[in-house]
Design an enzyme around this catalytic site. Structure first.
Site, PDB file in Angstrom:
ATOM      1  N   HIS A  33     -26.725   1.485  -0.544  1.00 32.31           N
ATOM      2  CA  HIS A  33     -25.715   0.158  -0.580  1.00 32.31           C
ATOM      3  C   HIS A  33     -24.212   1.074  -1.180  1.00 32.31           C
ATOM      4  O   HIS A  33     -24.401   1.771  -1.878  1.00 32.31           O
ATOM      5  CB  HIS A  33     -25.959  -0.434  -1.761  1.00 32.31           C
ATOM      6  CG  HIS A  33     -25.314  -1.286  -2.522  1.00 32.31           C
ATOM      7  ND1 HIS A  33     -24.305  -1.358  -1.566  1.00 32.31           N
ATOM      8  CD2 HIS A  33     -24.403  -1.295  -3.647  1.00 32.31           C
ATOM      9  CE1 HIS A  33     -23.713  -2.811  -2.585  1.00 32.31           C
ATOM     10  NE2 HIS A  33     -23.737  -2.357  -4.089  1.00 32.31           N
ATOM     11  N   ASN A  37     -16.794  -2.107  -1.935  1.00 36.76           N
ATOM     12  CA  ASN A  37     -18.526  -2.512  -1.903  1.00 36.76           C
ATOM     13  C   ASN A  37     -18.160  -4.032  -1.040  1.00 36.76           C
ATOM     14  O   ASN A  37     -17.876  -4.991  -1.839  1.00 36.76           O
ATOM     15  CB  ASN A  37     -18.689  -2.779  -3.782  1.00 36.76           C
ATOM     16  CG  ASN A  37     -19.501  -3.605  -3.952  1.00 36.76           C
ATOM     17  OD1 ASN A  37     -20.528  -3.932  -2.996  1.00 36.76           O
ATOM     18  ND2 ASN A  37     -20.572  -3.086  -4.558  1.00 36.76           N
ATOM     19  N   CYS A  76     -26.391  -7.007  -4.877  1.00 35.99           N
ATOM     20  CA  CYS A  76     -26.321  -5.629  -3.905  1.00 35.99           C
ATOM     21  C   CYS A  76     -27.580  -5.131  -2.589  1.00 35.99           C
ATOM     22  O   CYS A  76     -27.953  -4.498  -2.081  1.00 35.99           O
ATOM     23  CB  CYS A  76     -25.800  -4.632  -4.419  1.00 35.99           C
ATOM     24  SG  CYS A  76     -24.096  -5.166  -5.353  1.00 35.99           S
TER      25      CYS A  76
HETATM   26  O1  UT7 Z   1     -22.927  -2.695  -6.021  1.00 35.70           O
HETATM   27  C1  UT7 Z   1     -22.819  -2.845  -7.892  1.00 35.70           C
HETATM   28  C2  UT7 Z   1     -21.350  -3.015  -8.260  1.00 35.70           C
HETATM   29  N1  UT7 Z   1     -21.110  -2.255  -9.384  1.00 35.70           N
HETATM   30  C3  UT7 Z   1     -20.724  -1.200  -9.236  1.00 35.70           C
HETATM   31  O2  UT7 Z   1     -21.409  -0.163  -8.858  1.00 35.70           O
HETATM   32  C4  UT7 Z   1     -19.959  -0.495 -10.781  1.00 35.70           C
HETATM   33  C5  UT7 Z   1     -21.059   0.530 -10.826  1.00 35.70           C
HETATM   34  N2  UT7 Z   1     -19.316   1.675 -12.170  1.00 35.70           N
HETATM   35  C6  UT7 Z   1     -18.078   1.751 -11.674  1.00 35.70           C
HETATM   36  O3  UT7 Z   1     -18.668   2.005  -9.937  1.00 35.70           O
HETATM   37  C7  UT7 Z   1     -17.784   2.261 -12.452  1.00 35.70           C
HETATM   38  O4  UT7 Z   1     -18.206   1.901 -13.767  1.00 35.70           O
HETATM   39  C8  UT7 Z   1     -16.299   1.683 -12.747  1.00 35.70           C
HETATM   40  C9  UT7 Z   1     -15.282   2.581 -11.661  1.00 35.70           C
HETATM   41  C10 UT7 Z   1     -16.145   0.476 -12.798  1.00 35.70           C
HETATM   42  C11 UT7 Z   1     -15.305   1.930 -13.862  1.00 35.70           C
HETATM   43  O5  UT7 Z   1     -15.556   3.292 -13.561  1.00 35.70           O
HETATM   44  P1  UT7 Z   1     -15.514   4.688 -15.152  1.00 35.70           P
HETATM   45  O6  UT7 Z   1     -14.903   6.058 -15.010  1.00 35.70           O
HETATM   46  O7  UT7 Z   1     -16.788   4.041 -15.353  1.00 35.70           O
HETATM   47  O8  UT7 Z   1     -13.741   3.936 -15.771  1.00 35.70           O
HETATM   48  P2  UT7 Z   1     -14.296   2.931 -17.125  1.00 35.70           P
HETATM   49  O9  UT7 Z   1     -14.801   1.451 -17.036  1.00 35.70           O
HETATM   50  O10 UT7 Z   1     -14.825   3.653 -18.624  1.00 35.70           O
HETATM   51  O11 UT7 Z   1     -12.265   2.832 -17.222  1.00 35.70           O
HETATM   52  C12 UT7 Z   1     -11.846   4.144 -17.820  1.00 35.70           C
HETATM   53  C13 UT7 Z   1     -10.629   3.855 -17.892  1.00 35.70           C
HETATM   54  C14 UT7 Z   1     -10.408   2.299 -19.120  1.00 35.70           C
HETATM   55  O12 UT7 Z   1      -9.299   2.837 -19.870  1.00 35.70           O
HETATM   56  P3  UT7 Z   1      -9.146   3.008 -20.958  1.00 35.70           P
HETATM   57  O13 UT7 Z   1      -9.677   2.641 -21.853  1.00 35.70           O
HETATM   58  O14 UT7 Z   1      -9.658   4.572 -21.004  1.00 35.70           O
HETATM   59  O15 UT7 Z   1      -7.874   3.663 -21.985  1.00 35.70           O
HETATM   60  C15 UT7 Z   1     -10.100   0.967 -18.041  1.00 35.70           C
HETATM   61  O16 UT7 Z   1      -9.526   0.694 -18.709  1.00 35.70           O
HETATM   62  O17 UT7 Z   1     -10.351   3.160 -17.075  1.00 35.70           O
HETATM   63  C16 UT7 Z   1      -9.363   2.384 -16.778  1.00 35.70           C
HETATM   64  N3  UT7 Z   1      -8.969   0.982 -15.426  1.00 35.70           N
HETATM   65  C17 UT7 Z   1      -8.564   1.243 -15.134  1.00 35.70           C
HETATM   66  N4  UT7 Z   1      -7.607   2.295 -14.856  1.00 35.70           N
HETATM   67  C18 UT7 Z   1      -6.394   2.251 -13.224  1.00 35.70           C
HETATM   68  C19 UT7 Z   1     -10.377  -0.225 -15.265  1.00 35.70           C
HETATM   69  N5  UT7 Z   1     -10.085  -0.337 -14.203  1.00 35.70           N
HETATM   70  C20 UT7 Z   1      -9.014   0.565 -13.764  1.00 35.70           C
HETATM   71  C21 UT7 Z   1      -8.241   0.537 -12.645  1.00 35.70           C
HETATM   72  N6  UT7 Z   1      -7.354   1.416 -12.729  1.00 35.70           N
HETATM   73  N7  UT7 Z   1      -8.674  -0.968 -11.323  1.00 35.70           N
END
Ligand code: UT7
Length: 332
Positions: free
Chosen positions: A259, A289, A113
């Site tokens: 970014h 992204n 990125c």
């Molecule tokens: O350029 C760099 C690229 N990467 C990034 O910038 C990533 C940076 N991180 C993020 O943007 C966030 O961490 C995410 C958007 C990837 C995830 O958001 P989060 O608030 O950290 O959610 P999480 O991973 O803690 O997941 C929360 C819940 C989980 O369920 P449980 O365990 O609470 O039941 C996940 O399984 O959300 C669930 N989940 C989803 N639900 C619906 C994960 N992805 C999805 C989805 N739709 N697409």
């Protein structure tokens, strides 16, 4: 000599994929994606119509035309992508062929990125050294073929999109309107927090086997929480470093183009830096992204909208896999 961005261009596929479209493929919802990432839709390339290099070529042609140049004026290409058309050689060579620039050097970089800011920094050094006067800097990605669009891969699949952006960087004797400085960083301790393992060469077998696919070795692995936590710290560090190096304050920034990783990261950084909403440019709601392409696409859009004008202080900042982070401060 200093360097100056004299032309910008971008290309995104016209295939719009909404959050609702993704709900047909995986268990997710428009609400979850918007709330957690700020993304409403993204673009996916169409097989047979676009390639990584063809999108970059279209973006580059636009940038070259806006610089008032011909492709034959380009002396070097620096091309950032982590999703090249071939494993090797990189897509920069395919674009060079397309632009009929046979013989000029092509530097293919990855840097994830942070790719565009790294590429801009490389171009800046070559121009300041006097080696070249006109360099094409590109960020292009096709992420959609790398993501697993089943529920298993949803945390990654909803984030990424495809597209390309380009900038023509030219030598200028003007000490005022130019790239003021670039700042690059990396921390390999976190390499496996956002990576694709295969096709890796350090394996006991051939570099690509059916077992590797079955074991998920070709899937994007992302520790989203770790990426998020490091990103908010490193973004602010990189921006502050650029400001300090030039005796500026955050209130001097006309436009920050971060970014486009996640709207929550951008918003966090905006608040940390004490910036108003109109001082930060975001378009993640439309394009998701796009990794190395996100900054040049956003910068180009901002310029087209009249939000980057002569005399403006523009800050580019990135964070991504590696981990890498980087910034550039530009007096337009
Ligand atoms: O350029 C760099 C690229 N990467 C990034 O910038 C990533 C940076 N991180 C993020 O943007 C966030 O961490 C995410 C958007 C990837 C995830 O958001 P989060 O608030 O950290 O959610 P999480 O991973 O803690 O997941 C929360 C819940 C989980 O369920 P449980 O365990 O609470 O039941 C996940 O399984 O959300 C669930 N989940 C989803 N639900 C619906 C994960 N992805 C999805 C989805 N739709 N697409």
């Amino acid at each position: 000599m200093y360097s100056k961005i004299t032309g910008l261009g971008y290309y995104v596929p016209d295939n719009v994929v909404t959050n609702h479209d993704l709900t047909q493929l995986m268990e997710t919802s428009d609400e979850w994606i918007r709330e957690r990432t700020g993304i409403g839709e993204r673009r996916f390339f169409t097989y047979g119509k676009e390639t990584n290099a063809s999108m970059a070529t279209a973006a580059s042609r636009q940038a070259i035309e806006r610089a008032g140049l011909q492709p034959s004026d380009i002396e070097m290409i620096v091309y950032a992508t982590i999703t090249p058309d071939y494993f090797f050689p990189g897509s920069g060579f395919l674009m060079q062929r397309e632009l009929d620039l046979i013989g000029i050097p092509v530097i293919d970089i990855r840097e994830q990125c942070s790719g565009f800011v790294y590429a801009l920094s490389i171009a800046d050094q070559y121009i300041k050294s006097g080696a070249y006067k006109t360099i094409l800097v590109v960020g292009a990605e096709i992420q959609s073929t790398w993501t697993d669009k089943s529920t298993k891969g949803r945390n990654v699949a909803v984030i990424f999109g495809d597209g390309a952006g380009a900038a023509v960087v030219q030598a200028t004797p003007d000490p005022t309107h130019r790239v003021l400085s670039t700042h690059l960083h990396a921390d390999g301790r976190f390499a496996e927090d956002l990576y694709i393992k295969e096709p890796g060469s350090s394996r006991p077998t051939r570099a690509a086997t059916h077992e590797m696919i079955d074991e998920g070795g070709f899937d994007v692995v992302m520790n989203g929480n770790a990426v998020f936590k490091h990103a908010v710290v490193r973004f602010a560090e990189a921006i502050n470093e650029a400001l300090q190096a030039n005796g500026c304050q955050s209130s001097d920034i006309s436009l920050l183009v971060p970014h486009q990783a996640n709207i929550r990261i951008s918003e966090f950084v905006r608040q940390q830096m004490g910036l108003r909403e109109d001082q930060v440019y975001n378009n993640i709601h439309k394009f998701g992204n796009t990794t190395a392409a996100s900054i040049p696409i956003a910068l180009c859009e901002a310029w087209e909208e009249g939000r980057v004008k002569e005399g403006d202080l523009v800050c580019l900042a990135a964070f991504g896999s590696g981990f890498t982070w980087a910034s550039a401060l530009i007096r337009w």
